[in-house]
Design an enzyme around this catalytic site. Structure first.
Site, PDB file in Angstrom:
ATOM      1  N   VAL A 111       0.867  -1.182   0.000  1.00 54.21           N
ATOM      2  CA  VAL A 111       0.000   0.000   0.000  1.00 54.21           C
ATOM      3  C   VAL A 111       0.904   1.233   0.000  1.00 54.21           C
ATOM      4  CG1 VAL A 111      -1.816   1.256   1.215  1.00 54.21           C
ATOM      5  CG2 VAL A 111      -1.769  -1.255   1.287  1.00 54.21           C
ATOM      6  N   LEU A 122      -6.706   9.368   0.124  1.00 56.09           N
ATOM      7  CA  LEU A 122      -6.558   8.432  -0.991  1.00 56.09           C
ATOM      8  C   LEU A 122      -6.156   7.034  -0.527  1.00 56.09           C
ATOM      9  CD1 LEU A 122      -4.885  10.736  -3.650  1.00 56.09           C
ATOM     10  CD2 LEU A 122      -7.286  10.107  -3.415  1.00 56.09           C
ATOM     11  N   GLY A 123      -5.399   6.944   0.558  1.00 58.75           N
ATOM     12  CA  GLY A 123      -5.068   5.632   1.123  1.00 58.75           C
ATOM     13  C   GLY A 123      -6.330   4.899   1.555  1.00 58.75           C
ATOM     14  N   LYS A 124      -7.261   5.640   2.154  1.00 59.92           N
ATOM     15  CA  LYS A 124      -8.547   5.050   2.548  1.00 59.92           C
ATOM     16  C   LYS A 124      -9.322   4.571   1.330  1.00 59.92           C
ATOM     17  CE  LYS A 124      -9.289   7.958   6.557  1.00 59.92           C
ATOM     18  NZ  LYS A 124     -10.110   9.031   7.100  1.00 59.92           N
ATOM     19  N   TYR A 154      -4.298   1.851   9.803  1.00 59.57           N
ATOM     20  CA  TYR A 154      -5.013   0.596   9.561  1.00 59.57           C
ATOM     21  C   TYR A 154      -6.023   0.292  10.667  1.00 59.57           C
ATOM     22  CZ  TYR A 154      -1.770  -0.046   5.748  1.00 59.57           C
ATOM     23  OH  TYR A 154      -1.061   0.122   4.589  1.00 59.57           O
TER      24      TYR A 154
END
Length: 174
Positions: A111, A122-124, A154
């Site tokens: 990731v 954007l990671g979500k 996380y």
């Protein structure tokens, strides 16, 4: 499960995703000077290995042999990427992948969001899309490995550190 197997069976890992680019949805917000209306989510397995290497370099990851990265991508069940696209070019700005036994378990790997795009959610987006696709495939256990500085990210997504005292174990050649 057959749907995803068939979906990815015809995909290839190649030198460029330009021809296989598929827009899934548009992220339509503007943060600071970054126009997110030009960022698209893609689930093609056709990833430009050199762009992926540049993205990983941008966050300080150790270089990995491209030959092995290509093999890892080929054997991934799901690949999600974020592409910044404008009139003249495209750029990989986010990436994640998952491997699975296609029955019960999957592991999320790699990731990464380009530093210029971190902190914008954007990671979500990438993680939610990966989890959504894994759950659609009826995968019940999703694991990942995380550096200590991103564990809180996380946790906010519902991941639990060492559930029921379970610890990961590793074997390395000597």
């Amino acid at each position: 499960m057959i749907f995803w197997k068939t979906f990815f069976q015809n995909s290839t890992v190649g030198e460029s995703y330009e021809n296989n680019f598929k827009k899934l949805f548009l992220l339509d917000k503007t943060f600071d000077k970054i126009e997110l209306k030009d960022v698209y989510l893609s689930n093609t397995k056709n990833i430009n290995l050199y762009e992926l290497e540049q993205l990983c370099d941008s966050v300080g990851w150790v270089k990995r042999p491209l030959k092995k990265v290509k093999i890892a991508l080929k054997h991934s069940s799901i690949i999600i990427s974020l592409i910044q696209k404008n009139d003249s070019s495209t750029r990989l700005v986010g990436f994640a992948r998952a491997t699975s036994d296609n029955g019960f378990n999957a592991t999320i790997w790699d990731v990464v969001i380009h530093p210029d795009f971190q902190g914008l959610g954007l990671g979500k987006v990438v993680m939610h899309q990966l989890i959504k696709q894994l759950r659609q495939a009826e995968i019940s256990t999703i694991t990942l490995f995380a550096e200590p500085d991103v564990i809180s990210f996380y946790r906010k997504l519902g991941f639990i550190k060492d559930p029921d005292g379970v610890k990961g174990m590793f074997w390395y050649p000597r």
